[in-house]
Design an enzyme around this catalytic site. Structure first.
Site, PDB file in Angstrom:
ATOM      1  N   ASP A 198      15.479 -27.866  -9.104  1.00 57.35           N
ATOM      2  CA  ASP A 198      16.358 -27.064  -8.249  1.00 57.35           C
ATOM      3  C   ASP A 198      17.727 -27.742  -8.181  1.00 57.35           C
ATOM      4  O   ASP A 198      17.932 -28.679  -7.419  1.00 57.35           O
ATOM      5  CB  ASP A 198      15.741 -26.934  -6.856  1.00 57.35           C
ATOM      6  N   HIS A 214      15.005 -23.380  -8.114  1.00 59.92           N
ATOM      7  CA  HIS A 214      15.115 -22.721  -6.815  1.00 59.92           C
ATOM      8  C   HIS A 214      14.330 -21.414  -6.761  1.00 59.92           C
ATOM      9  O   HIS A 214      13.823 -21.044  -5.709  1.00 59.92           O
ATOM     10  CB  HIS A 214      16.593 -22.455  -6.498  1.00 59.92           C
ATOM     11  N   SER A 255      14.055 -20.908   0.937  1.00 54.28           N
ATOM     12  CA  SER A 255      15.509 -21.022   0.872  1.00 54.28           C
ATOM     13  C   SER A 255      16.098 -20.881   2.281  1.00 54.28           C
ATOM     14  O   SER A 255      15.694 -21.600   3.193  1.00 54.28           O
ATOM     15  CB  SER A 255      16.050 -19.985  -0.118  1.00 54.28           C
ATOM     16  N   TRP A 256      17.050 -19.954   2.489  1.00 56.96           N
ATOM     17  CA  TRP A 256      17.602 -19.765   3.836  1.00 56.96           C
ATOM     18  C   TRP A 256      16.488 -19.504   4.856  1.00 56.96           C
ATOM     19  O   TRP A 256      16.572 -19.949   6.008  1.00 56.96           O
ATOM     20  CB  TRP A 256      18.600 -18.605   3.867  1.00 56.96           C
ATOM     21  N   GLY A 271      18.370 -15.614   1.865  1.00 57.76           N
ATOM     22  CA  GLY A 271      19.728 -15.073   1.844  1.00 57.76           C
ATOM     23  C   GLY A 271      20.734 -16.130   2.280  1.00 57.76           C
ATOM     24  O   GLY A 271      21.042 -17.043   1.517  1.00 57.76           O
TER      25      GLY A 271
END
Length: 317
Positions: free
Chosen positions: A269, A297, A115-116, A43
């Site tokens: 990505d 990604h 990711s986050w 997120g």
């Protein structure tokens, strides 16, 4: 080995009081006596999904998942404009993770995220290295301001039409698009908030639009409340640089010494270029960098297989 494990249901779940009026949803799946592993979702503000459980061998792992403050099944929910984000920062989430570990009686756990989620778990591991057994990351990010600037401005050179629409969604901006969108997501007019949220995810989807082996449309493909919470929380975090000193996670990667890790990153990505994963692998000698040639990604079948293989290997340690 791109196949995942069959779907499973939690054997235990709850709502953890973490302070500031927040209740964090958590669940445990697999073997109660298995190797503890914590899933740290992306997120920020995406929440966990049942698919996250399927990367782990349910006979070997005690898989713990949680929804970070304000999203998923945690309460209060950030889709409600009355929910304050004042107590929703990286440092609050790190404290929540440690409180959850203590609540569940876990001594050390494997951390897995993307990711986050990679930023958050790296911040946790560098703060509490004695509590981390191994790390598996897909789509490596460290949320430097330079990474944020690339994602919301720099990569626009590849998608000038989409970026112009994203920029024009906040004509009042002084140049800081992320901060402008964060302000829009706090506007008292629900129509303003909804328009800003949809403009935001349209841009995110444009950035991943060339990922034919991944999940096109991943950002907009959410229920309305989940979409509003995701954009509000993401803009809130990124407009503050995730409250991290620039480059701190790379600078302090030496604290991860002795923790085995696997970094899986797609060559294609565009939003989160390989350079960050490469730099982290150079600063963390115990990490193996796996470059996936056919992925961006949102990954690919190859990414999925490499992630499951890494988790299977660590299950035997």
């Amino acid at each position: 080995m791109s196949e995942l494990y069959p779907p499973i249901e939690p054997y235990q779940s709850g709502m953890l009081e973490v302070g500031d009026g927040n209740l964090v949803y958590w669940e445990a799946c697999g073997n109660p006596d298995g190797k503890p592993a914590l899933v740290v979702h992306g997120g920020p503000g995406s929440g966990c999904t049942p698919g996250h459980r399927q990367y782990f061998d349910p006979e070997r792992y005690r898989v713990i998942l949680f929804d970070q403050r304000g999203c998923g099944r945690s309460r209060p929910h950030a889709s409600d404009p009355a929910t304050s984000l004042r107590h929703n920062t990286t440092w609050h989430l790190l404290a929540d993770m440690e409180l959850l570990r203590q609540h569940l009686g876990v001594e050390r756990w494997l951390l897995s995220g993307a990711s986050w989620g990679s930023t958050l778990l790296l911040a946790y591991a560098e703060r509490h290295p004695e509590r981390v057994s191994e790390i598996v990351i897909a789509a490596v990010t460290t949320t430097r301001r330079s990474e944020i600037d690339w994602l919301y401005r720099g990569v626009g050179r590849f998608f000038p039409e989409a970026w112009e629409r994203f920029r024009d969604g906040v004509p009042e901006t002084d140049g800081d698009l992320v901060a402008a969108y964060a302000r829009r997501m706090e506007d008292p007019d629900p129509k303003v908030r909804e328009r800003a949220a949809h403009d935001w995810v349209a841009w995110e989807d444009a950035v991943i639009s060339l990922e034919s082996n991944g999940t096109p449309g991943a950002y907009s493909d959410r229920p309305p409340d989940a979409l509003m919470a995701f954009v509000r929380i993401t803009a809130h975090y990124f407009s503050h640089g995730a409250w991290l000193e620039e480059g701190a996670l790379l600078r302090d990667a030496g604290r991860l010494a002795g923790i085995p890790g696997v970094l899986i990153h797609g060559r294609l990505d565009l939003g989160g270029p390989l350079e960050t994963a490469w730099s982290l692998s150079r600063a963390w000698p115990d990490a193996e960098l796996v470059v996936v040639e056919d992925a961006g990604h949102t990954g690919s079948l190859t990414t999925r297989g490499r992630k499951r293989a890494a988790l299977d290997a660590f299950a035997r340690r």
